[in-house]
Scaffold this motif. Structure first.
Motif, mmCIF file in Angstrom:
data_model
loop_
_atom_site.group_PDB
_atom_site.id
_atom_site.type_symbol
_atom_site.label_atom_id
_atom_site.label_comp_id
_atom_site.label_asym_id
_atom_site.label_seq_id
_atom_site.Cartn_x
_atom_site.Cartn_y
_atom_site.Cartn_z
ATOM 1 N N GLN A 1 -3.396 9.522 5.015
ATOM 2 C CA GLN A 1 -2.794 9.239 3.715
ATOM 3 C C GLN A 1 -3.861 9.061 2.633
ATOM 4 O O GLN A 1 -3.651 9.421 1.479
ATOM 5 C CB GLN A 1 -1.915 7.993 3.801
ATOM 6 C CG GLN A 1 -0.441 8.281 4.028
ATOM 7 C CD GLN A 1 -0.164 8.975 5.349
ATOM 8 O OE1 GLN A 1 -0.771 8.644 6.354
ATOM 9 N NE2 GLN A 1 0.741 9.926 5.348
ATOM 10 N N HIS A 2 -5.019 8.500 3.000
ATOM 11 C CA HIS A 2 -6.089 8.328 2.014
ATOM 12 C C HIS A 2 -6.661 9.681 1.594
ATOM 13 O O HIS A 2 -6.812 9.959 0.394
ATOM 14 C CB HIS A 2 -7.191 7.444 2.599
ATOM 15 C CG HIS A 2 -8.309 7.184 1.638
ATOM 16 N ND1 HIS A 2 -8.103 6.650 0.385
ATOM 17 C CD2 HIS A 2 -9.650 7.404 1.739
ATOM 18 C CE1 HIS A 2 -9.263 6.527 -0.249
ATOM 19 N NE2 HIS A 2 -10.206 6.991 0.546
ATOM 20 N N ASP B 1 0.839 -1.204 0.000
ATOM 21 C CA ASP B 1 0.000 0.000 0.000
ATOM 22 C C ASP B 1 0.872 1.253 0.000
ATOM 23 O O ASP B 1 0.614 2.213 -0.738
ATOM 24 C CB ASP B 1 -0.926 0.005 1.215
ATOM 25 C CG ASP B 1 -1.922 -1.146 1.191
ATOM 26 O OD1 ASP B 1 -2.167 -1.688 0.098
ATOM 27 O OD2 ASP B 1 -2.444 -1.503 2.267
ATOM 28 N N GLU C 1 -13.842 13.136 3.631
ATOM 29 C CA GLU C 1 -12.927 12.419 4.530
ATOM 30 C C GLU C 1 -12.236 13.399 5.472
ATOM 31 O O GLU C 1 -12.106 13.139 6.676
ATOM 32 C CB GLU C 1 -11.893 11.659 3.695
ATOM 33 C CG GLU C 1 -10.951 10.779 4.489
ATOM 34 C CD GLU C 1 -11.615 9.520 5.016
ATOM 35 O OE1 GLU C 1 -10.956 8.790 5.766
ATOM 36 O OE2 GLU C 1 -12.805 9.284 4.703
ATOM 37 N N THR D 1 -4.831 3.039 -0.517
ATOM 38 C CA THR D 1 -4.909 3.666 0.805
ATOM 39 C C THR D 1 -6.328 3.670 1.357
ATOM 40 O O THR D 1 -6.530 4.039 2.515
ATOM 41 C CB THR D 1 -4.386 5.110 0.752
ATOM 42 O OG1 THR D 1 -5.144 5.856 -0.218
ATOM 43 C CG2 THR D 1 -2.913 5.133 0.382
ATOM 44 N N GLY D 2 -7.292 3.263 0.537
ATOM 45 C CA GLY D 2 -8.656 3.167 1.043
ATOM 46 C C GLY D 2 -8.826 2.043 2.038
ATOM 47 O O GLY D 2 -9.806 1.987 2.785
ATOM 48 N N ALA E 1 -5.623 7.041 7.899
ATOM 49 C CA ALA E 1 -6.685 7.748 7.176
ATOM 50 C C ALA E 1 -6.169 9.023 6.529
ATOM 51 O O ALA E 1 -6.662 9.431 5.467
ATOM 52 C CB ALA E 1 -7.826 8.064 8.139
ATOM 53 N N SER F 1 -4.162 11.410 -0.561
ATOM 54 C CA SER F 1 -4.113 10.862 -1.919
ATOM 55 C C SER F 1 -5.275 11.377 -2.756
ATOM 56 O O SER F 1 -5.117 11.651 -3.962
ATOM 57 C CB SER F 1 -4.145 9.329 -1.864
ATOM 58 O OG SER F 1 -3.031 8.833 -1.160
ATOM 59 N N VAL G 1 -5.021 5.917 -4.372
ATOM 60 C CA VAL G 1 -6.299 6.135 -3.684
ATOM 61 C C VAL G 1 -6.961 4.804 -3.356
ATOM 62 O O VAL G 1 -7.478 4.585 -2.244
ATOM 63 C CB VAL G 1 -7.225 7.019 -4.549
ATOM 64 C CG1 VAL G 1 -8.662 6.962 -4.030
ATOM 65 C CG2 VAL G 1 -6.725 8.458 -4.553
#
Length: 995
Positions: free
Chosen positions: A845-846, A807, A876, A836-837, A843, A849, A833
């Motif tokens: 990093q998601h 990841d 998010e 990293t989901g 979270a 992204s 994306v």
């Protein structure tokens, strides 16, 4: 009969008494206070406390403790136990145990009369937490005034405990007053630092008692009623007494005149000298026992008829040499006890100490008893018996939560060892074992004397005792590591060489322990031989458990297997074997089940593994269970702090910033030290950066810079963990060269622990991309070479076992994508994306992204895709409170004239304030923001909305965070962006008219 020379009223201490009374009144609102009453001997410290307690109401509970002048042979925590006995007498056992809550099972360690069976062992942090909880809860039933006298004689754990109370106690109707002599700080070495620290505590009053002036001496003399009639005589009294109240009383007891004593010693012994021979003998017997002696003990030590002793003591009390209470006799002043004791001839002193020791040794055991026996055995010159008593006292102190006292008592025993012919039989252990126990005690107290003790041990215990020397070498490795010293590997290698082929099960256990220690030492240094040695140790211990019929060896082997399996978890993690590691830890947990401390040690390894593997939700649950276990067994401030820190890291990774902040704040109240405190600082920096608060992150680092840097000089893993938030901080501050220096931590060590480097590699990719955009390069390294080095670092042998590494790899690929390596490839960011989901990656990093994907889509003129990506990023970021990312998403939308879901108006307006308008303030927060904009203070807001000042402050902090504002003024200036416009006065709303 000598005249009474005690003043009926206290003279010259009105201001000091008023200060103590004010301190007590201030505690009645639930805020503890402390006071240190200092002054030379005889200055009136005890009298001041007597006046204080006499003026208290019947609802106030007074508990006292008395320190005694026995040096390192003082019974550890004896004054604390006296305070608890007073509280037990007042409240009763049921109330006392109820107040202790979950820690009630530990109370018998301090009050053995409440024990059913053997009292439990107590660790230092358990001791503090137990007493804090107990005193706080009891104080809400009745206000408490706790008095501890003569702390210049206090044993180390008592002094440490008082230091903690005076600095850290935050709740409770509690006044803690200690008294001490301050006329000879050199003789009472720990007292100077104690007084300095107490003086810096805001909740502590420092009260220095000065000598009386001549007018006050005259007033004291007149109040006693036997004062000299003329001014010359009063002047002489003031001169001879030097204004010390106790000496004024002693001089007046002699009726003045030319026969006044020429020396202080003669004055202190004047009342004693007027007693009859039998009374003098009884007073000498009392002086050998100490300042205060229980009647039943004195009666047993006395070798005459009971009626004779009672008559002698009555004479001493009448002459005011000693005073009495319901159960004991006390010298009217410690100075008198010291003078009488010095007057006892050496032969008589030895004989009386020996009688005290013999009687005490036959009495029922209780905490501190062994130390009392040891004191009298040593004073009587009974070497053999003294050795056994000192060893027993050392072990008792360690079990009672006083490791420093245990070390000091054990060191006295080691000094005595060569003088005792049958030392091993008297001590009940080998010399090597006693050395290990003393070193362990000092090490548990964080005292570097552990190193010196082990050096002496290795110079004394030879290879003639191979098992004993091998264990000492192993212990030296452990202690050297804990104190940041090198050379541990060589010590363990020497230990193994001593036991090439042991013939008995105990020898086999020692060899397995030495092998385990060497494996741990090498593994910490990232040496590839470490894992194999640990696995060999596991095999040896398993075999020993299967074959040994010695229950003692089996128990030792069981705990060694827990240790080996727990440490092997780190090694197996490095080999990407997550599930196998968890299985090994499950076995270690089953073996450790009877011991909460060992269970928490296993939990620590489980949590480190889960966080490294990206299993954040499970880590949060395990940390919660471990925190509750730490509370139940009273290890709040050691294991508890570590488990809360783990939970904060897990919730931070899950994007629950509010819960992470609560846990980090809670950890700080537990006063963590060393690496734990540095890790808290690192997490706080991450938290602030996640919220877009660069200034707050920089302030956190500035406040903890030295601590963090010191922690980074130890374990390679700690260095790499702390490099990530610091590198992120540099990048956020646009200091790209400094950010790259943090990334280079990855190559500062011989190997990279798995699970720790992925974040730093991804950060490095972001730094390189930013450097390329700015046209700069790392010092001495071309950009292409730096990128190759980063990518090689992230190579993974088994991607299935460590999916989290894959990841992170997608983030690295995305950051360095595009023809110029600046992260411009839409497809690479789409892959990032998707990767990293998963919950394996934090979270943040998601959301990050998604923002980057929206940015590159907008640059590629994919407006629909950009709007979708930025809307998802916005949702998010808003869910988690990533204010910086929220601002960035809205800024991109404004520049691209995109309308984002959740931001229907602000994002589409050129120059609008989408970030602020899209933030979801609660209805209460909107009310508070209106009042902030109107210029009201927190107190005024609380009064207007009928909430507390603290609640108003919490709301204001939340508003500042959501707005990304650093001051109330900035938030007020942006209020119009988030608050609905106010209707004009006299509008036509239903009900009509203005308010």
């Amino acid at each position: 009969m000598l005249p009474s020379a005690t003043a009926p009223v206290m003279v010259g201490r009105e201001r000091e008494l008023d200060a103590l009374r004010r301190a007590h009144r201030e505690t009645l609102d639930g805020t503890p206070r402390g006071a240190v009453v200092a002054g030379e001997a005889g200055i009136g410290k005890t009298r001041l406390l007597r006046e204080l307690t006499a003026g208290l109401g019947p609802e106030v509970v007074v508990a006292r403790g008395q320190c005694v002048a026995r040096g390192v042979l003082a019974a550890p925590l004896s004054p604390v136990r006296e305070v608890l006995r007073d509280l037990l007498a007042h409240f009763g056992a049921p109330t006392l145990l109820e107040a202790a809550g979950q820690m009630a099972g530990l109370v018998p360690a301090l009050l053995p009369q409440l024990a059913e069976g053997d009292p439990p062992e107590l660790r230092p942090e358990q001791l503090y937490d137990l007493l804090t909880l107990l005193l706080q809860e009891l104080s809400f039933r009745s206000p408490l005034v706790l008095l501890v006298e003569d702390v210049h004689w206090a044993d180390p754990p008592t002094l440490d405990l008082l230091r903690e109370f005076l600095h850290v106690l935050r709740r409770g109707r509690i006044l803690v007053v200690v008294t001490c002599r301050d006329d000879d700080l050199v003789a009472h070495e720990p007292l100077g630092p104690f007084l300095a620290e107490a003086g810096r505590a805001r909740a502590v009053r420092m009260i220095e008692l000065e000598r009386l002036d001549p007018a006050q001496v005259a007033e004291q003399a007149r109040s006693i009623g036997s004062a000299p009639a003329g001014e010359p005589e009063l002047a002489q009294l003031a001169r001879r007494s030097d204004g010390i109240p106790f000496l004024v009383e002693e001089l007046l007891s002699l009726d003045g005149g030319p026969a006044l004593p020429r020396t202080l010693r003669e004055l202190l012994l004047a009342r004693y000298a007027r007693l009859g021979p039998v009374a003098q003998e009884a007073v000498r017997l009392l002086a050998v026992g100490g300042v205060r002696v229980e009647h039943d003990l004195l009666a047993l030590v006395h070798d005459g008829r009971p009626a004779e002793l009672e008559s002698a003591l009555r004479e001493a009390v009448t002459a005011r040499v000693v005073v009495t209470d319901d159960t004991s006799y006390t010298f009217r002043h410690a100075l008198t006890q010291e003078a009488v004791y010095a007057d006892v001839f050496p032969g008589e002193r030895v004989r009386l100490h020996s009688r005290y020791a013999a009687v005490l040794a036959q009495r029922p055991a209780r905490p501190g008893r062994a130390a009392e026996v040891a004191h009298h055995r040593v004073a009587a010159g009974e070497g053999a018996e003294a050795l056994g008593a000192l060893v027993e006292a050392s072990r008792e102190a360690y079990a009672g939560g006083a490791p420093l006292s245990a070390g000091q008592l054990g060191e006295r025993a080691l000094a005595l060892w060569p003088q005792v012919r049958d030392a091993r039989e008297q001590a009940g252990c080998t010399r090597a074992q006693l050395y290990r126990e003393v070193a362990k005690a000092y090490d548990s107290a964080g005292d570097e004397r552990a190193l010196g003790v082990l050096e002496d041990a290795l110079a004394t215990v030879t290879a003639a005792d191979p098992a004993g020397r091998a264990l000492l070498l192993h212990e030296a490795m452990v202690v050297r590591y804990s104190h940041g010293r090198s050379g541990g590997v060589q010590l363990c290698q020497e230990a193994l060489e001593l036991l090439p082929d042991p013939q008995d099960d105990y020898g086999r256990f020692v060899r397995a322990r030495a092998r385990c220690g060497l494996g741990i030492a090498l593994s910490f240094l990232l040496d590839p031989e470490g894992p194999g040695l640990l696995e060999e140790a596991v095999g040896e211990v398993r075999e020993l458990l299967d074959r040994s019929e010695d229950p003692q060896v089996s128990e030792l082997a069981r705990w060694e297997l827990v240790r080996a399996l727990t440490n092997l978890a780190t090694v197996r993690t490095g080999r990407r074997d997550v599930e196998e590691t968890l299985a090994a830890l499950a076995e270690a947990r089953a073996l450790a089940a009877p011991d909460p401390d060992s269970l928490l040690r296993v939990d620590e390894r489980v949590l480190a593994l889960l966080l490294d593997a990206g299993r954040f939700a499970r880590a949060r649950d395990v940390a919660t269970d471990a925190w509750e276990r730490a509370q139940a067994c009273g290890t709040h401030r050691s294991w508890g702090a570590e488990m809360l820190l783990f939970r904060a890291l897990a919730t931070l990774a899950l994007g629950d910033l509010g819960e992470a902040r609560k846990d980090l704040d809670h950890v700080l109240t537990l006063r963590p030290v060393g690496i734990d405190r540095a890790m808290v600082a690192g997490a706080q920096i991450q938290l602030a950066l996640s919220e877009g608060d660069l200034a707050g992150a920089q302030a956190r680092y500035a406040a903890s810079r030295d601590l963090v840097q010191e922690a980074r000089e130890g374990d390679p893993g700690d260095d790499i963990i702390l490099a990530f938030p610091l590198g992120w901080l540099r990048l956020a501050g646009d200091d790209l060269l400094a950010a790259w220096q943090e990334v280079e931590t990855l190559w500062r060590h011989p190997a990279l622990p798995t699970g720790l480097g992925e974040r730093a590699v991804a950060l490095g990719a972001a730094v390189l991309a930013a450097m390329r955009r700015r046209g700069v390069a790392p010092v001495g390294v071309p950009l292409g070479e730096a990128e190759d080095k980063l990518r090689r670092t992230l190579e993974v042998e088994d991607g299935a076992a460590w999916a989290v590494a894959q990841d992170w790899r997608t983030l690295v690929d995305a950051e360095l994508s595009g023809p110029d390596g600046t992260g411009t490839d839409v497809g690479a960011w789409q892959v990032a994306v998707a990767a990293t989901g998963h919950t394996r990656v934090p979270a943040y990093q998601h959301a990050y992204s998604l923002v980057r994907l929206g940015e590159v889509q907008l640059a590629a003129d994919d407006r629909a895709g950009a709007a979708e990506s930025l809307s998802r990023a916005r949702q998010e970021a808003e869910r988690c409170g990533f204010v910086g990312l929220l601002r960035e998403a809205d800024g991109l939308a404004r520049r691209g004239r995109l309308s984002l879901t959740g931001d229907p108006e602000g994002a589409a307006r050129e120059g609008g304030h989408g970030a602020a308008s899209g933030l979801r303030l609660t209805s209460r927060e909107r009310q508070v923001l209106e009042l902030v904009a109107a210029g009201l203070t927190n107190r005024q807001i609380g009064q207007r909305l009928f909430i507390s000042d603290k609640t108003a402050s919490v709301h204001v902090s939340a508003i500042l965070r959501k707005l990304g504002a650093s001051t109330r003024s900035e938030a007020a200036g942006r209020a119009s962006e988030v608050l609905p416009p106010q209707p004009p006065r006299g509008d036509a709303r239903e009900g009509g008219g203005s308010p």
